[in-house]
Design an enzyme around this catalytic site. Structure first.
Site, PDB file in Angstrom:
ATOM      1  N   SER A  61       0.846  -1.191   0.000  1.00  0.00           N
ATOM      2  CA  SER A  61       0.000   0.000   0.000  1.00  0.00           C
ATOM      3  C   SER A  61       0.883   1.243   0.000  1.00  0.00           C
ATOM      4  O   SER A  61       1.628   1.457  -0.949  1.00  0.00           O
ATOM      5  CB  SER A  61      -0.943  -0.027   1.214  1.00  0.00           C
ATOM      6  OG  SER A  61      -1.811   1.076   1.198  1.00  0.00           O
ATOM      7  N   THR A  62       0.855   2.057   1.067  1.00  0.00           N
ATOM      8  CA  THR A  62       1.629   3.289   1.113  1.00  0.00           C
ATOM      9  C   THR A  62       3.121   3.018   0.920  1.00  0.00           C
ATOM     10  O   THR A  62       3.705   2.211   1.630  1.00  0.00           O
ATOM     11  CB  THR A  62       1.426   3.993   2.468  1.00  0.00           C
ATOM     12  OG1 THR A  62       0.034   4.133   2.717  1.00  0.00           O
ATOM     13  CG2 THR A  62       2.086   5.366   2.467  1.00  0.00           C
ATOM     14  N   HIS A  96      -2.711  -1.039  -3.203  1.00  0.00           N
ATOM     15  CA  HIS A  96      -3.836  -0.149  -2.930  1.00  0.00           C
ATOM     16  C   HIS A  96      -3.657   1.112  -3.764  1.00  0.00           C
ATOM     17  O   HIS A  96      -2.725   1.889  -3.552  1.00  0.00           O
ATOM     18  CB  HIS A  96      -3.877   0.230  -1.451  1.00  0.00           C
ATOM     19  CG  HIS A  96      -4.152  -0.923  -0.538  1.00  0.00           C
ATOM     20  ND1 HIS A  96      -4.012  -0.841   0.829  1.00  0.00           N
ATOM     21  CD2 HIS A  96      -4.554  -2.199  -0.796  1.00  0.00           C
ATOM     22  CE1 HIS A  96      -4.321  -2.008   1.374  1.00  0.00           C
ATOM     23  NE2 HIS A  96      -4.647  -2.841   0.409  1.00  0.00           N
ATOM     24  N   ASP A 138      -3.915  -5.179   6.003  1.00  0.00           N
ATOM     25  CA  ASP A 138      -4.335  -5.974   4.842  1.00  0.00           C
ATOM     26  C   ASP A 138      -3.205  -6.910   4.432  1.00  0.00           C
ATOM     27  O   ASP A 138      -2.047  -6.501   4.318  1.00  0.00           O
ATOM     28  CB  ASP A 138      -4.699  -5.051   3.674  1.00  0.00           C
ATOM     29  CG  ASP A 138      -5.317  -5.806   2.508  1.00  0.00           C
ATOM     30  OD1 ASP A 138      -5.865  -6.897   2.728  1.00  0.00           O
ATOM     31  OD2 ASP A 138      -5.239  -5.288   1.383  1.00  0.00           O
ATOM     32  N   MET A 146       0.007   1.010   5.190  1.00  0.00           N
ATOM     33  CA  MET A 146      -0.756   1.219   6.415  1.00  0.00           C
ATOM     34  C   MET A 146      -1.741   0.085   6.619  1.00  0.00           C
ATOM     35  O   MET A 146      -2.179  -0.561   5.670  1.00  0.00           O
ATOM     36  CB  MET A 146      -1.510   2.550   6.349  1.00  0.00           C
ATOM     37  CG  MET A 146      -0.619   3.771   6.383  1.00  0.00           C
ATOM     38  SD  MET A 146      -1.559   5.317   6.376  1.00  0.00           S
ATOM     39  CE  MET A 146      -2.326   5.209   8.003  1.00  0.00           C
TER      40      MET A 146
END
Length: 367
Positions: free
Chosen positions: A186-187, A213, A309, A306
Site C-alpha cells: 500500500s503506502t 492499494h 491488509d 498502512m
C-alpha cells in the site's frame, strides 16, 4: 512535539481546507502555507517542516519540480495531492519518482465514505510519513535537476535511498518448489514494487501477482510505467488472463483480483467485490484465492503499507505451507502491513527493500 506541516497549493480554498483538517489533530500543526512551487522550496529551506503537502499543478514552479528541488536542498517527507485522472496518475507517479513518499486524491470524497473518515485518513498519512524523514538523507548530495535516485532505466537500475543493514545478508535457498509469486503493498508501494521488479530477469520462471492499494484511474498508468522499466512484462490484470511465466499482473484499482484453476489452467477473475471490504483491491482476498489454487507452491511477500491488509490472507497461505516474507521496518515508508504479518508469526523472513529481489532470485535458484 507536534509534527510541523507546510501546506502548498495555488488554491487559497484548498490551502485553508487542508490546514483546518491538519490542525484538528493536536499531534499536527500547520506552520505556514505556500502558493506555488518556488515559494514551497524557499519555505522548506527556511522553516524546515517535518512534512509538506504538495499540489502538482501550480504557477512559477510545478509540484514535481518543487519536489526535486526540495529533495536536493532539504529532504523532507512529501504528501502529494492528485486529481484522479490518467494524466493525474502519470504526474503523481512522476512525483513519487522525484522523491515524494505518498499521495492522496484532491477530492476527499473519492477516498472516504464520509467526512470524518477523510479527515482521519489525511491526518494518519501525514503522521505516518513524518516518521520517515531519515530515509531521505541520500537526497542531500544531489543537485537540483539531477535525476532522482530511483529505478529509471531498464538497462541500469539505480537504487532509491532506503535504510540499509550494516552487513549484507547471505541468502540460502530453502529448496521449496514454487508456481507463483504474490506481492501485496500500500503506502510506499509504487516505489517498492519498482525497486523489486526492475531487478528481475526477462526469463523469470513464474507469474507474479501484484496487489497495490491504488485508485482505479492509476493502475493502468502504473502498470504501463512498470512495463516500460522492467525486463519482465507488467500489465493491468484483466478478467480471464491466463497466468504466464515472466509476466506480472497488477490488480485493477477499485476491483478485486482472484485466481481460478491450477497450474497451467490458472486464470484471473476480476470482480467488483463486496462494497463492505475496505480495500479495492484487497491483498487478503487475492492471497486467499491463491491459497486455494496454488497451496504451498506460493511465495508471498508483504511490503510497506498502512493497516493490516494481507495478514488474514497470509495466514491462509501459511496453513497451506506457502512461504511468507515481509519487508523490514527500517526500509518501509509505513510499517503497518508487514508488521501485522510479522507479529502474527506468519513471515519466515524480514527483509530490507533493496535485498528482496536478490532474495527472490536465490530462493528460486536463479543466483
Amino acid at each position: 512535539m507536534a509534527v510541523k506541516v507546510l501546506v502548498v497549493d495555488d488554491s487559497s480554498f484548498f490551502r485553508r481546507r487542508v490546514s483546518e483538517i491538519i490542525n484538528q489533530d493536536p499531534a499536527l500543526t500547520v506552520i505556514d502555507t505556500a502558493r506555488d512551487g518556488q515559494e514551497a522550496v524557499d519555505k522548506a529551506i527556511a522553516l524546515r517542516p517535518d512534512v509538506i503537502t504538495m499540489d502538482i499543478e501550480m504557477p512559477v514552479l510545478d509540484g514535481i519540480s518543487a519536489v526535486r528541488a526540495i529533495m536536493a536542498k532539504n529532504p523532507t517527507p512529501i504528501l502529494m495531492f492528485s486529481s484522479l485522472t490518467h494524466e493525474g496518475a502519470k504526474a503523481t507517479l512522476d512525483a513519487l519518482d522525484a522523491g515524494a513518499l505518498d499521495f492522496l486524491p484532491k477530492k476527499f470524497e473519492d477516498i472516504a465514505r464520509d467526512k470524518e473518515e477523510a479527515v482521519n485518513l489525511l491526518q494518519q498519512r501525514v503522521k505516518a510519513i513524518a516518521r520517515k524523514r531519515f530515509m531521505l538523507s541520500a537526497f542531500r548530495n544531489r543537485s537540483v535537476g539531477e535525476p532522482s535516485p530511483v529505478l529509471n532505466k531498464r538497462e541500469q537500475p539505480v537504487e532509491r535511498p532506503v535504510a540499509r543493514p550494516s552487513i549484507s545478508p547471505v541468502f540460502k535457498r530453502s529448496g521449496k518448489t514454487y508456481q507463483l509469486v504474490a506481492i501485496g503493498t500500500s503506502t510506499g508501494g509504487p516505489v517498492a514494487l519498482q525497486n523489486i521488479l526492475t531487478q528481475l530477469p526477462a526469463d523469470f520462471p513464474y507469474p507474479i501477482l501484484l496487489i497495490q492499494h491504488m485508485p482505479s484511474t492509476f493502475t493502468a498508468a502504473f502498470a504501463a510505467r512498470l512495463n516500460g522499466l522492467c525486463k519482465i512484462g507488467v500489465k493491468e490484470a484483466a478478467d480471464g488472463d491466463v497466468l504466464r511465466q515472466g509476466q506480472a499482473y497488477l490488480a485493477p484499482g477499485g476491483r478485486q483480483m482472484l485466481v481460478e484453476g491450477r497450474g497451467s489452467n490458472a486464470r484471473l477473475r476480476i470482480i467488483d467485490g463486496n462494497d463492505k471490504v475496505n480495500y479495492k483491491p484487497c491483498v487478503d482476498i487475492t492471497f486467499a484465492s491463491v491459497a486455494k489454487s496454488f497451496g504451498d507452491k506460493v511465495l508471498a511477500i508483504v511490503l510497506t503499507g498502512m493497516g493490516s491488509d494481507g495478514r488474514d490472507g497470509a495466514r491462509l497461505l501459511k496453513e497451506q505451507g506457502a512461504t511468507i516474507w515481509a519487508q523490514d521496518e527500517a526500509s518501509c515508508v509505513v510499517y503497518g502491513m508487514p508488521q501485522a504479518v510479522t507479529k502474527a508469526g506468519l513471515s519466515s523472513e524480514s527483509l530490507p527493500l533493496d535485498r528482496i529481489a536478490q532474495r527472490i532470485l536465490v530462493e528460486l535458484g536463479r543466483q
